[in-house]
Design an enzyme around this catalytic site. Structure first.
Site, PDB file in Angstrom:
ATOM      1  N   LYS A 188      34.907  33.554  50.632  1.00 26.95           N
ATOM      2  CA  LYS A 188      34.825  34.782  48.864  1.00 26.95           C
ATOM      3  C   LYS A 188      34.974  36.047  49.910  1.00 26.95           C
ATOM      4  O   LYS A 188      35.170  37.337  49.111  1.00 26.95           O
ATOM      5  CB  LYS A 188      33.534  34.099  48.484  1.00 26.95           C
ATOM      6  CG  LYS A 188      33.730  33.032  47.632  1.00 26.95           C
ATOM      7  CD  LYS A 188      34.595  32.440  46.399  1.00 26.95           C
ATOM      8  CE  LYS A 188      34.879  31.504  45.635  1.00 26.95           C
ATOM      9  NZ  LYS A 188      35.439  31.523  44.626  1.00 26.95           N
TER      10      LYS A 188
ATOM     11  N   TYR B 250      32.901  28.155  52.512  1.00 25.97           N
ATOM     12  CA  TYR B 250      32.143  28.888  51.054  1.00 25.97           C
ATOM     13  C   TYR B 250      32.497  30.855  50.856  1.00 25.97           C
ATOM     14  O   TYR B 250      33.025  31.685  50.430  1.00 25.97           O
ATOM     15  CB  TYR B 250      31.604  28.510  50.027  1.00 25.97           C
ATOM     16  CG  TYR B 250      32.095  28.604  48.409  1.00 25.97           C
ATOM     17  CD1 TYR B 250      33.314  28.754  47.710  1.00 25.97           C
ATOM     18  CD2 TYR B 250      30.814  30.338  47.821  1.00 25.97           C
ATOM     19  CE1 TYR B 250      32.908  29.023  45.764  1.00 25.97           C
ATOM     20  CE2 TYR B 250      30.850  30.221  46.552  1.00 25.97           C
ATOM     21  CZ  TYR B 250      32.181  29.284  45.791  1.00 25.97           C
ATOM     22  OH  TYR B 250      32.427  29.966  44.374  1.00 25.97           O
TER      23      TYR B 250
END
Ligand code: NAD
Length: 258
Positions: A157, A153
């Protein structure tokens, strides 16, 4: 005149909130994501009640480049162009790197990062032809800082912010802006689902995950609301934001000020 707004991952949470905000402003909206057909149809119909002249659902899987291309082409066929693209679809997986399932790593990178590349490469020619456009990537505070056990993640991102800056420079003279929104914790299904896993990885209670992990660095000690994120997307899509490009707006209760 009504704009056409495509929001990926908008059958739930932040994406649905963003779709509702644009619908309230009188824009056509294309929603996308998974869920029960009757719930998706209710969400789609509600967008027309809120003010969208037309709301369309497309079920493209954000791990599939061919389906992503079809999403954008369906929006173009139905509405003539895409004025605003919001890359929002996302999932989370919480595990130590050495235990992180390889297929989960690939899935998170595909949904959170590569899907934005695929929506953009299909949408940019339409926006260039129109001479204007707004691309808004829903990144995260985790696009700026890390937390343990969220390797895929956090990596994706951070990548979204790099893609945002690159696209902004490529498109700087075309009337198209590209920006990211970096929310802190928002209580959506994505966050609710990771509470038990985080509790297990850290050996603490689920309540402690909320207060001691999620809100520990959120200096206001409050969750961000879906409506606050949606309002920022509306602003970035407005004429007033036309000189804002290649950057991000944090809505994180002071998290990344530390
Ligand atoms: P959510 O789980 O409520 O919604 C996620 C949406 O993505 C759903 O509509 C789901 O169906 C869709 N989706 C998942 N996999 C998909 C796929 N393969 N193809 C198409 N759609 C898919 O989550 P949310 O919290 O609203 O998250 C939305 C975005 O906001 C994500 O990118 C997330 O990383 C980001 N974000 C969330 C928070 C938070 O605290 N909730 C904070 C910062 C950033």
């Amino acid at each position: 005149m009504a704009r056409t707004v495509v929001v990926t991952g908008s059958t739930s949470g932040i994406g649905l909130g963003i779709a509702r905000a644009f619908a309230k402003g009188g824009d056509n909206v294309v929603i996308n994501g998974f869920g029960k057909p009757e719930e998706i149809e209710a969400a789609r119909a509600e967008l027309e009640t809120l003010g969208a002249p037309k709301a369309l659902y497309h079920g493209a899987d954000m791990t599939r480049p061919d389906e992503i291309a079809d999403l954008i082409h369906t929006a173009e066929k139905t509405f003539g162009t895409v004025d605003v693209l919001v890359n929002n679809a996302g999932i989370q997986h919480v595990a130590k790197i050495e235990d992180f399932p390889v297929e989960k790593w690939d899935q998170l990178i595909a949904i959170l990062l590569s899907s934005a590349f695929h929506t953009m490469r299909n949408t940019i020619p339409l926006m260039k032809k129109a001479g204007h456009g707004r691309i808004i990537n829903v990144a995260s505070a985790h696009g700026l800082v890390a937390s343990p056990f969220k390797s895929a993640y956090v990596a994706a991102k951070h990548g979204v912010l790099g893609l945002t800056k690159t696209a902004a420079l490529e498109l700087a003279e075309t009337g198209i802006t590209v920006n990211a929104i970096c929310p802190g914790y928002v209580l959506t299904p994505l966050v609710e689902k990771q509470i038990p896993d985080t509790a297990r990885e850290r050996g603490i209670s689920e309540e402690a995950v909320k207060t001691d992990v999620m809100l520990r660095l959120q200096a206001t000690k409050e969750f961000v609301s879906i409506e606050e994120v949606a309002a920022t997307a509306l602003f970035l899509a407005s004429d007033a934001a036309r000189q804002i490009t290649g950057t991000h707006i944090s809505i994180d209760g002071g998290w990344t000020a530390q």
